[in-house]
Motif scaffolding. Sequence first.
Motif, mmCIF file in Angstrom:
data_model
loop_
_atom_site.group_PDB
_atom_site.id
_atom_site.type_symbol
_atom_site.label_atom_id
_atom_site.label_comp_id
_atom_site.label_asym_id
_atom_site.label_seq_id
_atom_site.Cartn_x
_atom_site.Cartn_y
_atom_site.Cartn_z
ATOM 1 N N THR A 91 0.841 -1.200 0.000
ATOM 2 C CA THR A 91 0.000 0.000 0.000
ATOM 3 C C THR A 91 0.873 1.246 0.000
ATOM 4 O OG1 THR A 91 -1.541 -1.276 1.317
ATOM 5 C CG2 THR A 91 -1.988 1.086 1.149
ATOM 6 N N ILE A 92 0.796 1.983 -1.089
ATOM 7 C CA ILE A 92 1.599 3.204 -1.223
ATOM 8 C C ILE A 92 0.642 4.377 -1.433
ATOM 9 C CG2 ILE A 92 3.302 4.436 -2.661
ATOM 10 C CD1 ILE A 92 4.738 2.102 -1.489
ATOM 11 N N THR A 93 0.842 5.438 -0.656
ATOM 12 C CA THR A 93 0.015 6.635 -0.803
ATOM 13 C C THR A 93 0.917 7.799 -1.195
ATOM 14 O OG1 THR A 93 -1.348 5.744 0.981
ATOM 15 C CG2 THR A 93 -1.760 8.030 0.338
ATOM 16 N N LEU A 94 0.567 8.444 -2.286
ATOM 17 C CA LEU A 94 1.390 9.548 -2.781
ATOM 18 C C LEU A 94 0.625 10.854 -2.547
ATOM 19 C CD1 LEU A 94 2.388 7.948 -6.247
ATOM 20 C CD2 LEU A 94 3.678 7.835 -4.096
ATOM 21 N N VAL A 95 1.179 11.714 -1.708
ATOM 22 C CA VAL A 95 0.486 12.962 -1.377
ATOM 23 C C VAL A 95 1.323 14.137 -1.879
ATOM 24 C CG1 VAL A 95 -0.529 14.360 0.465
ATOM 25 C CG2 VAL A 95 -0.477 11.868 0.686
ATOM 26 N N ARG A 116 2.187 -1.888 -11.455
ATOM 27 C CA ARG A 116 2.612 -3.086 -12.192
ATOM 28 C C ARG A 116 3.287 -4.095 -11.262
ATOM 29 N NH1 ARG A 116 4.379 0.316 -16.226
ATOM 30 N NH2 ARG A 116 6.547 0.157 -15.581
ATOM 31 N N SER A 117 3.962 -3.583 -10.219
ATOM 32 C CA SER A 117 4.649 -4.490 -9.282
ATOM 33 C C SER A 117 3.699 -5.015 -8.206
ATOM 34 C CB SER A 117 5.813 -3.780 -8.608
ATOM 35 O OG SER A 117 6.651 -3.206 -9.548
ATOM 36 N N GLY A 118 2.423 -4.677 -8.320
ATOM 37 C CA GLY A 118 1.440 -5.274 -7.407
ATOM 38 C C GLY A 118 0.975 -4.384 -6.275
ATOM 39 N N ALA A 119 1.393 -3.108 -6.265
ATOM 40 C CA ALA A 119 0.989 -2.232 -5.156
ATOM 41 C C ALA A 119 -0.353 -1.562 -5.445
ATOM 42 C CB ALA A 119 2.047 -1.159 -4.930
ATOM 43 N N THR A 120 -1.082 -1.275 -4.375
ATOM 44 C CA THR A 120 -2.252 -0.420 -4.477
ATOM 45 C C THR A 120 -1.756 0.994 -4.231
ATOM 46 O OG1 THR A 120 -3.583 -2.176 -3.572
ATOM 47 C CG2 THR A 120 -4.548 0.037 -3.513
ATOM 48 N N VAL A 121 -1.920 1.857 -5.215
ATOM 49 C CA VAL A 121 -1.375 3.214 -5.107
ATOM 50 C C VAL A 121 -2.532 4.211 -5.050
ATOM 51 C CG1 VAL A 121 0.109 4.950 -6.198
ATOM 52 C CG2 VAL A 121 0.635 2.520 -6.457
ATOM 53 N N THR A 122 -2.532 5.045 -4.012
ATOM 54 C CA THR A 122 -3.539 6.095 -3.906
ATOM 55 C C THR A 122 -2.840 7.433 -4.075
ATOM 56 O OG1 THR A 122 -4.677 4.728 -2.304
ATOM 57 C CG2 THR A 122 -5.372 7.038 -2.412
ATOM 58 N N GLU A 123 -3.383 8.277 -4.927
ATOM 59 C CA GLU A 123 -2.819 9.625 -5.083
ATOM 60 C C GLU A 123 -3.843 10.624 -4.576
ATOM 61 O OE1 GLU A 123 -0.267 10.209 -8.738
ATOM 62 O OE2 GLU A 123 -1.428 8.445 -9.324
ATOM 63 N N THR A 124 -3.427 11.500 -3.681
ATOM 64 C CA THR A 124 -4.360 12.439 -3.064
ATOM 65 C C THR A 124 -3.608 13.707 -2.639
ATOM 66 O OG1 THR A 124 -5.784 12.770 -1.119
ATOM 67 C CG2 THR A 124 -4.006 11.218 -0.853
ATOM 68 N N ASP A 125 -4.381 14.773 -2.329
ATOM 69 C CA ASP A 125 -3.742 15.948 -1.734
ATOM 70 C C ASP A 125 -4.212 16.125 -0.288
ATOM 71 O OD1 ASP A 125 -6.300 16.739 -2.165
ATOM 72 O OD2 ASP A 125 -5.822 18.466 -3.443
ATOM 73 N N ASP A 126 -4.962 15.145 0.227
ATOM 74 C CA ASP A 126 -5.491 15.243 1.588
ATOM 75 C C ASP A 126 -4.519 14.589 2.570
ATOM 76 O OD1 ASP A 126 -6.881 15.199 3.949
ATOM 77 O OD2 ASP A 126 -8.779 14.579 3.049
ATOM 78 N N PHE A 127 -3.611 15.396 3.082
ATOM 79 C CA PHE A 127 -2.566 14.877 3.966
ATOM 80 C C PHE A 127 -3.169 14.175 5.174
ATOM 81 C CE2 PHE A 127 0.295 14.864 7.513
ATOM 82 C CZ PHE A 127 1.559 14.693 6.991
ATOM 83 N N GLN A 128 -4.090 14.861 5.872
ATOM 84 C CA GLN A 128 -4.547 14.326 7.154
ATOM 85 C C GLN A 128 -5.276 12.991 7.025
ATOM 86 O OE1 GLN A 128 -5.225 18.300 8.408
ATOM 87 N NE2 GLN A 128 -5.334 17.596 10.541
ATOM 88 N N ALA A 129 -6.116 12.883 6.010
ATOM 89 C CA ALA A 129 -6.834 11.616 5.803
ATOM 90 C C ALA A 129 -5.832 10.500 5.510
ATOM 91 C CB ALA A 129 -7.824 11.751 4.659
#
Length: 353
Positions: A205-209, A227-240
């Motif tokens: 689980t990778i989150t990119l903020v 592609r390497s199997g990670a769930t990637v979330t991109e957001t600008d909501d730091f606190q969440a």
Amino acid sequence: MLHSTPEVPRQFNGDFSADFLSVEQLTPRDLATLHAEADAFQAVVTQRGRLPLLENSVYGTVFWDSLSTRTKHSFEFAVKRLGAEVVDVLQAVSSSGKGESYESTVEMVDAWMVPGRDALITRHNKAGTVARAAALIDAYVINAGDGTGEHPTQAVLDTKTVRSYSERGLVPPMDEVNFMFFGDLAHSRAANSTAPLLVDMGIRTITLVAPHPGLAAPRELAAKLRRSGATVTETDDFQAAARSAHFIYGMRTQREFIPPEEYSEYVGKCLITPEMMLESQARIMHPLPENEEDLNIHPELRADARCIVKEQAGNGQSTRGAFLALQAGKSIIRAARQYGIELPSHVLQTAGE
Ligand code: NCD
């Protein structure tokens, strides 16, 4: 924009006697070996200070148009503790003032080095240049930061830091860890190397903020992680994002790669404050340095137990020393045992003893 390093050399797959240009060279087992060797090196440093393992090697450092404290000096500490020598080829005293190029400087240094025994540790501000140097010279080359491309030894020390938190039970097992990046994802070679290596190590689980659209991760990076199997979330909501993160990797705005008029839009955007961390137990990491005029970690948080940047930077010496030894065909674990150094049990297990 981030760039990938052209012509990645072969994977190590247990044989580290090659240039080190990209994290793509490391199999998960290579990474585990490096981390265990680094633990052994840390035990050497604490119990004995030095180990005469590389006394026949001389390392050249060429850091071109880009400064470095941590990377360069942690390499130097490691080299000295392993009984080798470093020659720092300063750009200011090379003939660059007379117009000499990076390429002819590294070729000159190569003329003094012995292939298979010595190595050039080098950084350049343009992606792809370190790989070109590696193609030019016979001695080993170690990429110590390649423009907006890669920074593989940073990734080895970052993943070591995460693994040791997981091994100590301070965070869940790797496949349950949520790892968040915050800051200038657009230009950070540290993120570009560390994120894929975390996924190779088993983080799912990778989150990119990104605090500004201009600092968002390049599409290729998120795609590569998926592609390497990670769930990637991109957001600008730091606190969440911070609420469920186990680690937050802060990054400075990479001013050297951004036009000045654009840079001014980003000032103050990459700061993590105590208020932002009110609902988060995440450990805060950062490759350092911070820019004093545009901080990334509020001073109150620097003193907080959640901030682990000093331990992280400490891992720079042990992981880089581990790599140098393996590249020279030596095992610190084996040598440490000969010198009667006590090693943690997980190190002996990884070494199959
Ligand atoms: C990093 C780098 O140079 O890429 N720093 C480092 O090696 N310690 C990150 C940075 O400079 O922001």
